[in-house]
Design a protein around this motif. Structure first.
Motif, PDB file in Angstrom:
ATOM      1  N   CYS A 180     -11.108  -0.345  -4.895  1.00 13.78           N
ATOM      2  CA  CYS A 180     -11.047  -1.671  -4.278  1.00 13.78           C
ATOM      3  C   CYS A 180      -9.892  -1.726  -3.297  1.00 13.78           C
ATOM      4  N   TYR A 183      -6.947  -4.051   0.179  1.00 16.68           N
ATOM      5  CA  TYR A 183      -8.179  -3.311  -0.112  1.00 16.68           C
ATOM      6  C   TYR A 183      -8.131  -1.965   0.598  1.00 16.68           C
ATOM      7  N   VAL A 184      -8.279  -0.907  -0.201  1.00 19.02           N
ATOM      8  CA  VAL A 184      -8.192   0.461   0.321  1.00 19.02           C
ATOM      9  C   VAL A 184      -9.413   1.263  -0.143  1.00 19.02           C
ATOM     10  N   ASP A 221       0.466  -7.647  -5.039  1.00 27.98           N
ATOM     11  CA  ASP A 221      -0.580  -6.663  -5.326  1.00 27.98           C
ATOM     12  C   ASP A 221      -0.072  -5.302  -4.877  1.00 27.98           C
ATOM     13  N   THR A 222      -0.469  -4.265  -5.592  1.00 30.09           N
ATOM     14  CA  THR A 222      -0.089  -2.904  -5.218  1.00 30.09           C
ATOM     15  C   THR A 222      -1.302  -2.000  -5.247  1.00 30.09           C
ATOM     16  N   LYS A 223      -1.481  -1.240  -4.188  1.00 26.88           N
ATOM     17  CA  LYS A 223      -2.517  -0.205  -4.160  1.00 26.88           C
ATOM     18  C   LYS A 223      -1.839   1.128  -3.835  1.00 26.88           C
ATOM     19  N   VAL A 224      -2.428   2.203  -4.313  1.00 27.27           N
ATOM     20  CA  VAL A 224      -1.918   3.541  -4.027  1.00 27.27           C
ATOM     21  C   VAL A 224      -3.014   4.322  -3.322  1.00 27.27           C
ATOM     22  N   VAL A 225      -2.670   4.983  -2.224  1.00 26.97           N
ATOM     23  CA  VAL A 225      -3.642   5.851  -1.541  1.00 26.97           C
ATOM     24  C   VAL A 225      -3.158   7.295  -1.642  1.00 26.97           C
ATOM     25  N   ASP A 226      -4.093   8.228  -1.535  1.00 29.68           N
ATOM     26  CA  ASP A 226      -3.774   9.644  -1.698  1.00 29.68           C
ATOM     27  C   ASP A 226      -2.837  10.115  -0.581  1.00 29.68           C
ATOM     28  N   ARG A 253      -8.907   4.114  -5.746  1.00 29.20           N
ATOM     29  CA  ARG A 253      -9.427   3.520  -4.507  1.00 29.20           C
ATOM     30  C   ARG A 253     -10.837   2.962  -4.639  1.00 29.20           C
ATOM     31  N   GLU A 272       0.764   8.077  -2.186  1.00 25.24           N
ATOM     32  CA  GLU A 272       1.092   8.946  -3.311  1.00 25.24           C
ATOM     33  C   GLU A 272       2.272   9.843  -2.925  1.00 25.24           C
ATOM     34  N   GLY A 273       3.254   9.936  -3.790  1.00 26.43           N
ATOM     35  CA  GLY A 273       4.417  10.778  -3.510  1.00 26.43           C
ATOM     36  C   GLY A 273       5.611  10.006  -2.979  1.00 26.43           C
ATOM     37  N   ILE A 324       0.874  -1.174   0.000  1.00 26.22           N
ATOM     38  CA  ILE A 324       0.000   0.000   0.000  1.00 26.22           C
ATOM     39  C   ILE A 324       0.912   1.225   0.000  1.00 26.22           C
ATOM     40  N   MET A 376      -0.931   8.755  -7.760  1.00 31.06           N
ATOM     41  CA  MET A 376      -2.146   7.946  -7.697  1.00 31.06           C
ATOM     42  C   MET A 376      -2.318   7.092  -8.942  1.00 31.06           C
ATOM     43  N   LYS A 422     -12.712   3.361  -0.816  1.00 31.51           N
ATOM     44  CA  LYS A 422     -13.209   4.558  -0.152  1.00 31.51           C
ATOM     45  C   LYS A 422     -14.493   4.968  -0.844  1.00 31.51           C
ATOM     46  N   GLY A 444      -1.936   3.118  -9.174  1.00 33.87           N
ATOM     47  CA  GLY A 444      -2.746   2.085  -8.530  1.00 33.87           C
ATOM     48  C   GLY A 444      -4.004   1.697  -9.269  1.00 33.87           C
TER      49      GLY A 444
END
Lengths: 329, 329
Positions: B329, B50-51, A121-126, B327, A92-93, A89, B1, B53, B4
């Motif tokens: 999922c 899972y992130v 798996d990769t997710k990006v959050v703000d 975001r 951003e930045g 996870i 962002m 929103k 992702g």
């Protein structure tokens, strides 16, 4: 924050929320990993998320830690660690170069441990909704021995061994965070322990239970196991290895080294006549740098952990309450 | 962002950073889950974080989504989903009642899917360093068929089927976030699909590849598979089921429904003579609410995905670039 530290509040969260909600036989065993039957083979399965701060610390980083921690949880079932997943996870930045260093550290640690990262798996959050990066690793290992290694297998009479000196991981993180300077930095003990476990198994030691000393430290682990097995545990403070500089840093910060996390140390409960053989086996492994016999188990009606102090007095060794050391892993 | 979202930037991150760093045979298959040999049995292993929103959305929440998503990744290997891990990263200040609702939603989803959550972990991060909670689930399933279901098994001539109408999950999230009100809310399609896959396998269909239509939607999946199998894929827009209200919401937001994520839909590549049998098998399963034959595979020197539009014109269906829907999922 107090819920994440491996102490009594986390214990309550597990006991009152997660375990009843997800109730099943595998979870009820109360072990670091679950052992599952898959068509003839026994497979150990475990997971941990890593939110350590800072991302890089003396002796390691979040990437190697995420490999070692999950490899070690598998080893606590006596499993041979084989495959890992990696879930990222990213905030951003996050600089790509930071991610690059951490991913390569993970891969080097995985190679060193003889495991493969086979799914991810990769997710990006703000920005402002994460903290650089968090990593989750889940792990699979093969259980190739016939022992039943788990808390409920602990018996009165069992001897307790520790694989090395305590509290270095937690103090490495804390001294960096608090800006404490010593003559030489305290480096984390982050390391894989599965080869030390394998040395015990190869020697044919009758191992009853294994537990790595992460959040909550030795005191947390002993209290959980004493409650799970409904036994009295007594350990001898003089026998428990803690380095002098670690002791000094703990005193400055008002911490008990027996409450501070390691990331490359474990305790083994073995049948009493096996203690010498177990100690000899651990001494053959570089993954057990300072093995020691530290205590024993006796029968009781009310589970308790007792520490025989350096001065010869007995005191109750409590589970750490609340959060001493947030985000150390 | 933009990294992702399941589009080209994520594809580049995978291709240039993770795959080379972690290189091994299982990862190289490029599948939603890895299939591993464990003493006679074949075990599928996968992970997702899972992130999403907001945490609760029409038709689901982060807890049920975390179960369905990982169950579906296992199903994409044709595996029977069996066990999940659950790793929680909680932000300090998350109401316990919120956690309680989500944990119980996970457990209800797990029971519905016939899987057990057998191992878990919880970390807490300081306020402002997370976002309520993030969940990682890893999953294990048993591969009980003899097929080799993976991108490289796709062949010229294969027919492509979809299990139901597209884009509802992404639009359910987006309409809530954007505050769009329609006569009735668009509800997420979040649901397990493994029973629909089992219906294909039970019918003896020669399945070549399966892919769930999550980040990147149908267009992302088709582009990845066309590149992996080095084939030309042609799909017929008139055959692709998209609900009218979903179409309308996409138009308002300037989105292509073929780029929008589902969380309970998949495509199947089957040998050409098997298409009718496959369609009939999917029609027997409630987990495939609107099965349709949407296209076919042909040989090519340069992989490409072509959409035959409602007006009869052909156009290239590109992979979504960057981040349309962060975001979800």
């Amino acid at each position: 924050m107090a819920h994440g530290g491996g102490g009594r509040l986390m214990h309550d969260l597990l006991a009152n929320l997660f375990l009843p909600a997800f109730h099943n036989d595998a979870l009820a065993v109360g072990h670091d990993s679950s052992v599952l039957a898959t068509g003839g083979a026994r497979v150990a399965f475990t997971t941990d998320s890593y939110v350590v701060k800072p991302l890089f610390f003396p002796g390691g980083d979040i990437g190697s830690l995420a490999v070692h921690g999950t490899v070690n949880d598998l080893a606590m079932s006596g499993a041979r660690p084989r495959w890992l997943s990696a879930g990222f996870i990213l905030e951003e930045g996050l600089p790509m170069e930071t991610l690059w260093r951490i991913v390569h550290s993970m891969q080097a640690a995985a190679r060193h441990c003889g495991v493969e990262i086979v799914t991810g798996d990769t997710k990006v959050v703000d920005r402002g909704r994460g903290d650089g990066l968090f990593i989750n690793t889940a792990g699979l290992g093969l259980v190739e021995h016939a022992l039943d290694i788990r808390p409920a297998a602990i018996r009165p009479g069992d001897r307790i061994l520790v694989s090395g000196d305590l509290a270095r991981h937690g103090m490495a993180i804390m001294t960096v965070r608090e800006g404490l300077l010593f003559d030489s930095a305290i480096t984390s003990d982050s390391a894989p322990v599965h080869e030390a476990v394998q040395a015990l198994l190869d020697a044919g030691v009758e191992v009853h239970c294994l537990r790595d000393l992460t959040r909550g430290g030795l005191a947390g682990a002993l209290n959980e196991l004493s409650a799970a097995a409904r036994v009295r545990i007594a350990v001898d403070e003089r026998a428990i290895p803690v380095r002098e500089d670690v002791h000094a840093a703990c005193e400055i910060l008002g911490l008990d080294p027996l409450h501070v996390a390691c990331e490359g140390r474990f305790i083994a409960f073995v049948a009493a006549p096996e203690a010498d053989k177990a100690l000899a086996a651990l001494r053959t492994s570089a993954a057990a740098p300072q093995p020691a016999l530290i205590g024993e188990v006796t029968a009781t009606d009310s589970p308790i952990v007792v520490l025989r102090s350096r001065l010869g007095a007995n005191r109750i060794l409590d589970m750490p309450s609340g959060e001493q050391l947030p985000r150390i892993c």
